[in-house]
Design an enzyme around this catalytic site. Sequence first.
Site, PDB file in Angstrom:
ATOM      1  N   HIS A  82      -7.565  -6.072   0.246  1.00  0.00           N
ATOM      2  CA  HIS A  82      -6.267  -5.015   0.310  1.00  0.00           C
ATOM      3  C   HIS A  82      -5.151  -5.223   1.375  1.00  0.00           C
ATOM      4  O   HIS A  82      -4.168  -5.139   1.014  1.00  0.00           O
ATOM      5  CB  HIS A  82      -6.901  -3.576   0.671  1.00  0.00           C
ATOM      6  CG  HIS A  82      -5.736  -2.596   0.604  1.00  0.00           C
ATOM      7  ND1 HIS A  82      -5.243  -1.839  -0.559  1.00  0.00           N
ATOM      8  CD2 HIS A  82      -5.092  -1.885   1.617  1.00  0.00           C
ATOM      9  CE1 HIS A  82      -4.391  -0.918  -0.323  1.00  0.00           C
ATOM     10  NE2 HIS A  82      -4.362  -0.964   1.091  1.00  0.00           N
ATOM     11  N   ASP A 113      -9.599  -6.136  -3.776  1.00  0.00           N
ATOM     12  CA  ASP A 113      -9.165  -4.757  -3.209  1.00  0.00           C
ATOM     13  C   ASP A 113      -9.954  -3.779  -3.422  1.00  0.00           C
ATOM     14  O   ASP A 113     -10.460  -3.410  -4.429  1.00  0.00           O
ATOM     15  CB  ASP A 113      -7.763  -4.228  -3.829  1.00  0.00           C
ATOM     16  CG  ASP A 113      -6.942  -3.286  -2.970  1.00  0.00           C
ATOM     17  OD1 ASP A 113      -7.783  -2.561  -2.423  1.00  0.00           O
ATOM     18  OD2 ASP A 113      -5.735  -3.215  -2.946  1.00  0.00           O
ATOM     19  N   SER A 145       0.683  -1.020  -0.007  1.00  0.00           N
ATOM     20  CA  SER A 145       0.097   0.250  -0.099  1.00  0.00           C
ATOM     21  C   SER A 145       0.947   1.176   0.137  1.00  0.00           C
ATOM     22  O   SER A 145       1.648   1.614  -1.132  1.00  0.00           O
ATOM     23  CB  SER A 145      -0.888  -0.028   1.167  1.00  0.00           C
ATOM     24  OG  SER A 145      -1.971   0.902   1.228  1.00  0.00           O
TER      25      SER A 145
END
Length: 267
Positions: free
Chosen positions: A243, A216, A97
Amino acid sequence: MPTVPVTLAGGEAAVHYDVDGRGPALLLLHGTAASREQWGPLTALARDRFTVFAPDFSGSGLTTDHGGPVDVADLAAEVLAVLDDAGVAAAHVVGHSLGAVVAAHLAGTHPDRVRSAVLHAAWPVTDVRQDAEFRYWLELLADGPAAFARMLPLMAFGPRYWSTATAAGNEALVADLAKVIQPGTDRQTEADRHVDLRPVLGAITAPTLVLGSAHDRIVTAHQQRDLLAAIPGARAATIDAGHGAPAELPDEFAQLVLDFVSATVSV
Protein backbone atom coordinates in the site's frame (compact mmCIF):
# COMPACT_ATOMS: atom_id res chain seq x y z
CA MET A 1 5.37 28.43 1.53
CA PRO A 2 1.91 30.01 1.21
CA THR A 3 -1.10 29.54 3.47
CA VAL A 4 -4.71 29.99 2.34
CA PRO A 5 -7.82 30.35 4.55
CA VAL A 6 -10.71 27.95 3.94
CA THR A 7 -14.16 27.69 5.48
CA LEU A 8 -15.05 24.06 6.21
CA ALA A 9 -18.23 22.53 7.55
CA GLY A 10 -16.77 22.42 11.06
CA GLY A 11 -15.06 25.82 11.05
CA GLU A 12 -12.06 27.61 9.63
CA ALA A 13 -8.77 26.20 8.36
CA ALA A 14 -5.49 27.73 7.24
CA VAL A 15 -4.08 25.38 4.61
CA HIS A 16 -0.35 25.36 4.04
CA TYR A 17 1.17 24.27 0.74
CA ASP A 18 4.58 24.12 -0.91
CA VAL A 19 5.36 25.24 -4.46
CA ASP A 20 8.39 24.06 -6.43
CA GLY A 21 9.49 23.86 -10.06
CA ARG A 22 8.20 25.24 -13.33
CA GLY A 23 5.78 24.14 -16.02
CA PRO A 24 2.21 22.80 -15.92
CA ALA A 25 0.64 22.50 -12.47
CA LEU A 26 1.09 19.13 -10.73
CA LEU A 27 -0.87 18.78 -7.49
CA LEU A 28 0.23 16.07 -5.03
CA LEU A 29 -2.15 14.86 -2.30
CA HIS A 30 -0.77 12.84 0.60
CA GLY A 31 -2.24 9.89 2.44
CA THR A 32 -3.44 9.31 5.98
CA ALA A 33 -0.88 10.01 8.73
CA ALA A 34 1.47 11.69 6.23
CA SER A 35 2.07 15.28 5.13
CA ARG A 36 3.26 17.14 2.04
CA GLU A 37 6.76 15.87 2.90
CA GLN A 38 5.67 12.46 1.61
CA TRP A 39 6.23 13.82 -1.88
CA GLY A 40 9.92 14.77 -1.64
CA PRO A 41 11.21 12.06 -4.04
CA LEU A 42 8.51 12.70 -6.65
CA THR A 43 8.93 16.46 -6.43
CA ALA A 44 12.68 16.13 -6.99
CA LEU A 45 12.04 14.30 -10.26
CA ALA A 46 9.12 16.45 -11.40
CA ARG A 47 10.25 20.01 -10.67
CA ASP A 48 12.10 20.44 -13.97
CA ARG A 49 8.91 19.71 -15.95
CA PHE A 50 6.09 20.78 -13.64
CA THR A 51 5.19 23.36 -11.06
CA VAL A 52 4.56 21.10 -8.09
CA PHE A 53 1.97 22.03 -5.45
CA ALA A 54 1.87 19.92 -2.28
CA PRO A 55 -0.63 20.87 0.45
CA ASP A 56 -0.95 19.61 4.00
CA PHE A 57 -4.46 18.34 4.72
CA SER A 58 -6.17 19.23 7.98
CA GLY A 59 -4.45 17.25 10.71
CA SER A 60 -1.06 17.27 8.97
CA GLY A 61 2.03 19.41 8.66
CA LEU A 62 1.68 23.17 8.97
CA THR A 63 -2.06 23.33 8.24
CA THR A 64 -4.20 24.43 11.19
CA ASP A 65 -7.95 24.17 11.57
CA HIS A 66 -10.89 23.87 13.96
CA GLY A 67 -9.71 20.54 15.39
CA GLY A 68 -12.96 18.69 14.76
CA PRO A 69 -14.07 16.04 12.26
CA VAL A 70 -13.20 16.40 8.59
CA ASP A 71 -14.41 14.44 5.59
CA VAL A 72 -13.42 13.96 1.97
CA ALA A 73 -15.51 16.95 0.85
CA ASP A 74 -13.66 19.15 3.37
CA LEU A 75 -10.28 18.01 2.10
CA ALA A 76 -11.35 18.58 -1.51
CA ALA A 77 -12.41 22.11 -0.51
CA GLU A 78 -8.91 22.65 0.88
CA VAL A 79 -7.42 21.53 -2.43
CA LEU A 80 -9.67 23.86 -4.40
CA ALA A 81 -8.63 26.74 -2.16
CA VAL A 82 -4.98 25.97 -2.89
CA LEU A 83 -5.60 26.00 -6.66
CA ASP A 84 -7.53 29.27 -6.39
CA ASP A 85 -4.87 30.88 -4.20
CA ALA A 86 -2.14 29.85 -6.64
CA GLY A 87 -4.12 31.09 -9.65
CA VAL A 88 -4.23 27.60 -11.19
CA ALA A 89 -7.26 26.99 -13.41
CA ALA A 90 -6.62 23.24 -13.75
CA ALA A 91 -3.92 20.85 -12.55
CA HIS A 92 -2.67 17.34 -13.05
CA VAL A 93 -3.55 15.66 -9.76
CA VAL A 94 -1.76 12.74 -8.10
CA GLY A 95 -3.04 11.20 -4.89
CA HIS A 96 -2.06 8.36 -2.60
CA SER A 97 -4.65 6.50 -0.51
CA LEU A 98 -6.81 9.15 1.22
CA GLY A 99 -5.21 11.70 -1.10
CA ALA A 100 -6.26 9.61 -4.11
CA VAL A 101 -9.82 9.48 -2.77
CA VAL A 102 -9.77 13.29 -2.47
CA ALA A 103 -8.34 13.56 -6.00
CA ALA A 104 -11.16 11.40 -7.37
CA HIS A 105 -13.76 13.45 -5.49
CA LEU A 106 -12.27 16.64 -6.92
CA ALA A 107 -12.19 15.20 -10.44
CA GLY A 108 -15.82 14.12 -10.19
CA THR A 109 -17.23 17.27 -8.61
CA HIS A 110 -15.05 19.86 -10.39
CA PRO A 111 -13.98 18.19 -13.64
CA ASP A 112 -12.89 21.52 -15.11
CA ARG A 113 -10.14 21.81 -12.47
CA VAL A 114 -8.44 18.46 -13.17
CA ARG A 115 -6.38 17.93 -16.33
CA SER A 116 -5.42 14.35 -15.47
CA ALA A 117 -5.55 12.16 -12.39
CA VAL A 118 -3.35 9.41 -10.98
CA LEU A 119 -5.17 7.55 -8.21
CA HIS A 120 -2.86 5.29 -6.25
CA ALA A 121 -4.51 2.99 -3.69
CA ALA A 122 -7.89 4.69 -3.91
CA TRP A 123 -11.15 2.86 -3.26
CA PRO A 124 -14.74 3.63 -4.28
CA VAL A 125 -16.47 2.94 -0.95
CA THR A 126 -15.29 1.77 2.45
CA ASP A 127 -16.53 -1.76 3.08
CA VAL A 128 -16.94 -3.69 6.34
CA ARG A 129 -13.49 -5.28 6.18
CA GLN A 130 -11.80 -1.96 5.55
CA ASP A 131 -13.74 -0.24 8.31
CA ALA A 132 -12.56 -2.95 10.70
CA GLU A 133 -8.99 -2.13 9.70
CA PHE A 134 -9.52 1.58 10.25
CA ARG A 135 -11.11 0.91 13.66
CA TYR A 136 -7.99 -1.05 14.56
CA TRP A 137 -5.86 1.92 13.53
CA LEU A 138 -7.86 4.15 15.85
CA GLU A 139 -7.32 1.76 18.76
CA LEU A 140 -3.57 1.80 18.11
CA LEU A 141 -3.51 5.59 17.84
CA ALA A 142 -5.30 5.89 21.17
CA ASP A 143 -2.20 4.33 22.75
CA GLY A 144 0.12 6.82 21.06
CA PRO A 145 2.21 6.85 17.87
CA ALA A 146 4.58 4.00 18.78
CA ALA A 147 2.03 1.19 18.37
CA PHE A 148 0.71 2.65 15.14
CA ALA A 149 4.25 3.06 13.80
CA ARG A 150 5.02 -0.60 14.51
CA MET A 151 2.01 -1.63 12.46
CA LEU A 152 2.85 0.57 9.47
CA PRO A 153 5.59 -1.52 7.77
CA LEU A 154 3.45 -4.64 8.20
CA MET A 155 0.50 -2.87 6.60
CA ALA A 156 2.25 -0.76 3.99
CA PHE A 157 5.19 -2.69 2.53
CA GLY A 158 5.30 -5.68 0.22
CA PRO A 159 7.62 -8.67 -0.26
CA ARG A 160 10.38 -6.65 -1.91
CA TYR A 161 10.86 -4.69 1.31
CA TRP A 162 10.71 -7.73 3.58
CA SER A 163 13.04 -9.82 1.41
CA THR A 164 15.94 -7.47 2.19
CA ALA A 165 14.86 -6.03 5.57
CA THR A 166 16.83 -6.76 8.72
CA ALA A 167 15.41 -6.73 12.22
CA ALA A 168 17.63 -3.78 13.15
CA GLY A 169 16.74 -1.89 10.00
CA ASN A 170 13.03 -2.39 10.52
CA GLU A 171 13.30 -1.27 14.16
CA ALA A 172 15.06 1.89 13.00
CA LEU A 173 12.31 2.51 10.47
CA VAL A 174 9.61 2.05 13.13
CA ALA A 175 11.39 4.56 15.36
CA ASP A 176 11.58 7.08 12.50
CA LEU A 177 7.91 6.58 11.62
CA ALA A 178 6.83 7.22 15.21
CA LYS A 179 8.38 10.69 14.93
CA VAL A 180 6.52 11.69 11.75
CA ILE A 181 3.01 10.33 12.31
CA GLN A 182 0.85 13.41 12.04
CA PRO A 183 -1.21 14.68 15.01
CA GLY A 184 -4.48 14.51 13.09
CA THR A 185 -4.07 10.90 11.94
CA ASP A 186 -7.10 9.82 13.94
CA ARG A 187 -9.26 12.50 12.28
CA GLN A 188 -8.06 11.48 8.82
CA THR A 189 -8.72 7.83 9.66
CA GLU A 190 -12.29 8.72 10.55
CA ALA A 191 -12.57 10.32 7.09
CA ASP A 192 -11.27 7.05 5.61
CA ARG A 193 -14.05 5.16 7.39
CA HIS A 194 -16.77 7.12 5.59
CA VAL A 195 -15.52 7.19 1.98
CA ASP A 196 -18.19 6.80 -0.70
CA LEU A 197 -17.15 8.04 -4.13
CA ARG A 198 -19.82 6.16 -6.06
CA PRO A 199 -22.04 9.22 -6.70
CA VAL A 200 -19.20 11.18 -8.38
CA LEU A 201 -16.98 8.70 -10.21
CA GLY A 202 -19.08 8.64 -13.38
CA ALA A 203 -18.66 12.40 -13.77
CA ILE A 204 -14.86 12.23 -14.07
CA THR A 205 -13.76 13.42 -17.51
CA ALA A 206 -9.99 13.76 -17.04
CA PRO A 207 -7.64 11.06 -18.30
CA THR A 208 -7.27 8.84 -15.24
CA LEU A 209 -4.79 6.18 -14.18
CA VAL A 210 -5.99 3.79 -11.49
CA LEU A 211 -2.67 2.70 -10.03
CA GLY A 212 -2.85 -0.33 -7.76
CA SER A 213 -0.26 -2.05 -5.61
CA ALA A 214 0.08 -5.79 -6.13
CA HIS A 215 0.48 -6.44 -2.39
CA ASP A 216 -1.94 -3.88 -0.98
CA ARG A 217 -3.47 -5.06 2.32
CA ILE A 218 -5.86 -2.10 2.61
CA VAL A 219 -7.36 -1.79 -0.87
CA THR A 220 -8.37 -5.09 -2.47
CA ALA A 221 -8.08 -6.01 -6.12
CA HIS A 222 -11.87 -6.16 -6.24
CA GLN A 223 -12.11 -2.56 -5.03
CA GLN A 224 -9.56 -1.52 -7.65
CA ARG A 225 -11.59 -3.20 -10.38
CA ASP A 226 -14.77 -1.49 -9.18
CA LEU A 227 -13.00 1.89 -9.17
CA LEU A 228 -11.64 1.33 -12.67
CA ALA A 229 -15.05 0.29 -14.03
CA ALA A 230 -16.76 3.34 -12.54
CA ILE A 231 -14.48 5.97 -14.12
CA PRO A 232 -15.13 6.52 -17.84
CA GLY A 233 -12.09 5.65 -19.94
CA ALA A 234 -9.80 5.03 -16.99
CA ARG A 235 -6.60 3.06 -17.47
CA ALA A 236 -5.04 0.65 -14.99
CA ALA A 237 -1.49 -0.08 -13.90
CA THR A 238 0.05 -2.08 -11.07
CA ILE A 239 3.25 -1.59 -9.08
CA ASP A 240 4.97 -4.51 -7.35
CA ALA A 241 4.71 -3.04 -3.87
CA GLY A 242 2.47 -2.74 -0.85
CA HIS A 243 0.00 0.00 0.00
CA GLY A 244 2.86 2.38 0.77
CA ALA A 245 4.41 2.23 -2.71
CA PRO A 246 5.49 5.92 -2.77
CA ALA A 247 7.80 5.18 0.18
CA GLU A 248 8.63 1.55 -0.59
CA LEU A 249 9.59 2.05 -4.26
CA PRO A 250 9.84 5.83 -4.72
CA ASP A 251 11.70 5.80 -8.03
CA GLU A 252 9.45 3.23 -9.70
CA PHE A 253 6.37 4.97 -8.37
CA ALA A 254 7.55 8.36 -9.63
CA GLN A 255 8.33 6.97 -13.08
CA LEU A 256 4.86 5.46 -13.46
CA VAL A 257 3.25 8.72 -12.40
CA LEU A 258 5.37 11.00 -14.54
CA ASP A 259 5.09 8.81 -17.63
CA PHE A 260 1.31 8.97 -17.46
CA VAL A 261 1.06 12.68 -16.63
CA SER A 262 3.63 13.65 -19.26
CA ALA A 263 1.70 11.73 -21.91
CA THR A 264 -1.46 13.67 -21.07
CA VAL A 265 0.41 16.99 -21.27
CA SER A 266 1.38 16.29 -24.87
CA VAL A 267 -2.13 15.30 -25.97
